[in-house]
Design an enzyme around this catalytic site. Structure first.
Site, PDB file in Angstrom:
ATOM      1  N   HIS A 151     -15.237  17.555  12.716  1.00 38.76           N
ATOM      2  CA  HIS A 151     -13.804  17.715  12.706  1.00 38.76           C
ATOM      3  C   HIS A 151     -13.873  17.572  11.292  1.00 38.76           C
ATOM      4  O   HIS A 151     -13.626  17.017  10.377  1.00 38.76           O
ATOM      5  CB  HIS A 151     -13.209  17.037  13.420  1.00 38.76           C
ATOM      6  CG  HIS A 151     -13.346  17.017  14.965  1.00 38.76           C
ATOM      7  ND1 HIS A 151     -14.181  16.251  15.385  1.00 38.76           N
ATOM      8  CD2 HIS A 151     -13.196  17.924  16.278  1.00 38.76           C
ATOM      9  CE1 HIS A 151     -14.341  16.417  17.082  1.00 38.76           C
ATOM     10  NE2 HIS A 151     -13.871  17.635  17.279  1.00 38.76           N
TER      11      HIS A 151
ATOM     12  N   HIS B 164      -7.756  12.272  10.321  1.00 33.11           N
ATOM     13  CA  HIS B 164      -6.648  13.085  11.372  1.00 33.11           C
ATOM     14  C   HIS B 164      -5.223  12.510  10.649  1.00 33.11           C
ATOM     15  O   HIS B 164      -4.303  13.482  11.459  1.00 33.11           O
ATOM     16  CB  HIS B 164      -7.736  13.752  12.131  1.00 33.11           C
ATOM     17  CG  HIS B 164      -8.134  14.347  12.637  1.00 33.11           C
ATOM     18  ND1 HIS B 164      -8.842  15.610  12.917  1.00 33.11           N
ATOM     19  CD2 HIS B 164      -9.109  13.868  13.552  1.00 33.11           C
ATOM     20  CE1 HIS B 164      -9.995  15.669  12.931  1.00 33.11           C
ATOM     21  NE2 HIS B 164     -10.125  15.206  13.540  1.00 33.11           N
TER      22      HIS B 164
ATOM     23  N   ASP C 110     -17.957  14.584   9.000  1.00 33.68           N
ATOM     24  CA  ASP C 110     -17.709  14.367  10.487  1.00 33.68           C
ATOM     25  C   ASP C 110     -17.884  15.607  11.006  1.00 33.68           C
ATOM     26  O   ASP C 110     -17.831  16.349  10.259  1.00 33.68           O
ATOM     27  CB  ASP C 110     -16.258  13.991  11.000  1.00 33.68           C
ATOM     28  CG  ASP C 110     -15.857  14.006  12.679  1.00 33.68           C
ATOM     29  OD1 ASP C 110     -16.511  12.648  12.700  1.00 33.68           O
ATOM     30  OD2 ASP C 110     -15.138  14.514  12.610  1.00 33.68           O
TER      31      ASP C 110
ATOM     32  N   ASP D 198     -20.842  13.276  15.263  1.00 29.84           N
ATOM     33  CA  ASP D 198     -20.298  14.405  15.898  1.00 29.84           C
ATOM     34  C   ASP D 198     -20.306  15.317  15.945  1.00 29.84           C
ATOM     35  O   ASP D 198     -20.574  16.343  16.745  1.00 29.84           O
ATOM     36  CB  ASP D 198     -18.697  13.809  16.165  1.00 29.84           C
ATOM     37  CG  ASP D 198     -17.735  14.181  15.119  1.00 29.84           C
ATOM     38  OD1 ASP D 198     -18.224  14.292  13.821  1.00 29.84           O
ATOM     39  OD2 ASP D 198     -16.903  14.152  15.567  1.00 29.84           O
TER      40      ASP D 198
END
Ligand code: OKP
Ligand code: ZN
Length: 321
Positions: free
Chosen positions: A172, A136, A170, A260
Site C-alpha cells: 500500500h 498510513h 509495502d 503484503d
C-alpha cells in the site's frame, strides 16, 4: 543486524474492522510479529526486547499535539473496541481499543531506538518489528491499521544529523509518510506500491505527487498494476526506485517493509513468491550502503510470514539458500 521488538503490541488486538459496512475479521494480528521473531531467531540474529515508552516530544515532531491527545484520551475513555471515523480518523480500518495508545507508542519506541543505534554507529542495519504499523498515519490522522508513523519518527530523528531517504515497499502507498515530508527536501520519500486507483489508500500514491515547495522532486511514487505484476517486473521498478534513492545520496536510509506484496496475501498480493523476497532484499542491500532502519509495516499471510521474513533476511544479509 540488530532486531528490536516489544511485547506491548499485544495490548492492541482489535477483533474486526469495517469493510463496505460489514464487520470483517482484523488481519493485523499479533502472530505476525511472533512469526518474524521466529525467523530472526532461526537465523541466529541478535534480538532485543524494548520495554520503555518514547518521549512524547519526539512524537510531536511528526504528529500534532492535539492528535496525540485525542488518541490518548479516546483510548483511556473506551472500554471496548470502537470503530468510528472522526476528524482524526481517516477510515474504518483504524479501530481503537483501550490498549491501542500504549501499543502504538511502544511500536514507535522501536523506531526511536533504531535511530539511536544508527547514530551510535554500531550497526549497519536495525530491524524494528513495529506493530501496529505506521505508514498510513498522517500528522493529524490515523487510518489503515496505523496510529503513529514509526518510519517518520526515525526519519525525523535522523534528519537532524544528515540527509535521509525512505523507501516504502509495502503493497500500500504510505500516504502518511508522504504527507509528513511532502514539503521537505532533507527527507526523500520513494514508494513502490499497487496502483491506488483500485487499492487502498485510493486518494494518494500517483506518479504526479512529487512534493511541494522546496520539497518538489523529493517525493516519488511508483504504482504497479495490481493483477499483472510479476517478480521480474517488480524488480525492474524497484531498481528504478533505488536509483532515485542513490541519486539523493542519503546519509541514512529507512526501509518501510511490508510483506503484503506476497502472491498469497489475503488482503493485498502483488505476485511476489516467497523466495522473491531474497531477490528484493539482495537488490536493496546491494544498492544502498548507509546505516539503515528497517521498519515493519504490513503483510497479512500469517502462515507464510516466517518464511517471508526468513527469505528477506537471507537476501539482505547475503546468507545462502
Ligand atoms: C495497512 B498496511 C480489506 C480492507 C483493508 C486497509 C488496508 C490497510 C493496510 N479488509 N483496507 O499498509 O499494510
Ligand atoms: Zn500494506
Amino acid at each position: 543486524m540488530l532486531v528490536l521488538f516489544s511485547n506491548k503490541h499485544r495490548l492492541h488486538t482489535p477483533k474486526f474492522e469495517y469493510y463496505d459496512g460489514v464487520p470483517t475479521p482484523y488481519p493485523e494480528k499479533p502472530e505476525r510479529i511472533d512469526a518474524i521473531l521466529a525467523a530472526c531467531r532461526k537465523l541466529g540474529l541478535e534480538v532485543t526486547e524494548i520495554t520503555e515508552q518514547p518521549d512524547l516530544e519526539l512524537l510531536k515532531e511528526v504528529h500534532t499535539p492535539r492528535y496525540l491527545e485525542y488518541l490518548k484520551n479516546k483510548c483511556a475513555e473506551i472500554t471496548d473496541e470502537q470503530i468510528m471515523p472522526s476528524i482524526y480518523i481517516h477510515d474504518t480500518y483504524a479501530p481503537l481499543t483501550p490498549g491501542t495508545y500504549d501499543a502504538a507508542l511502544a511500536s514507535a519506541q522501536l523506531a526511536v531506538v533504531a535511530g539511536d543505534k544508527m547514530l551510535a554507529g554500531q550497526e549497519r542495519a536495525v530491524y524494528a518489528l513495529c506493530r501496529p504499523p505506521g505508514h498510513h498515519a498522517e500528522q493529524d490522522e490515523m487510518g489503515g491499521y496505523c496510529y503513529v508513523n514509526n518510519a517518520a519518527v526515525v526519519a525525523e530523528k535522523l534528519s537532524k544529523k544528515g540527509k535521509v531517504a525512505i523507501l516504502d515497499i509495502d503493497f500500500h502507498h504510505g500516504n502518511g509518510t508522504q504527507e509528513i515530508f511532502y514539503d521537505r527536501d532533507d527527507v526523500l520519500y520513494v514508494s513502490v506500491h499497487a496502483d491506488p486507483t483500485t487499492m487502498f489508500p485510493y486518494q494518494s500514491g500517483f506518479v504526479d505527487e512529487t512534493g511541494r515547495g522546496k520539497g518538489k522532486g523529493f517525493n516519488r511514487n511508483f504504482p504497479l498494476p495490481h493483477k499483472t505484476t510479476t517478480l521480474e517486473s517488480y524488480l525492474e521498478t524497484l531498481k528504478q526506485a533505488l536509483m532515485v534513492v542513490s541519486v539523493h545520496q542519503p546519509d541514512y536510509f529507512v526501509l518501510s517493509l511490508g510483506f503484503d506484496t506476497f502472491k498469497d496475501d489475503p488482503i493485498a498480493a502483488l505476485g511476489i513468491p516467497a523466495e522473491g523476497y531474497q531477490d528484493i532484499a539482495r537488490m536493496i542491500a546491494g544498492a544502498i550502503n548507509v546505516p539503515t532502519a528497517i521498519i515493519q509495516e504490513g503483510g497479512y499471510n500469517v502462515e507464510h510470514f516466517e518464511s517471508l521474513a526468513e527469505n528477506f533476511l537471507k537476501g539482505y544479509l547475503g546468507l545462502s539458500g
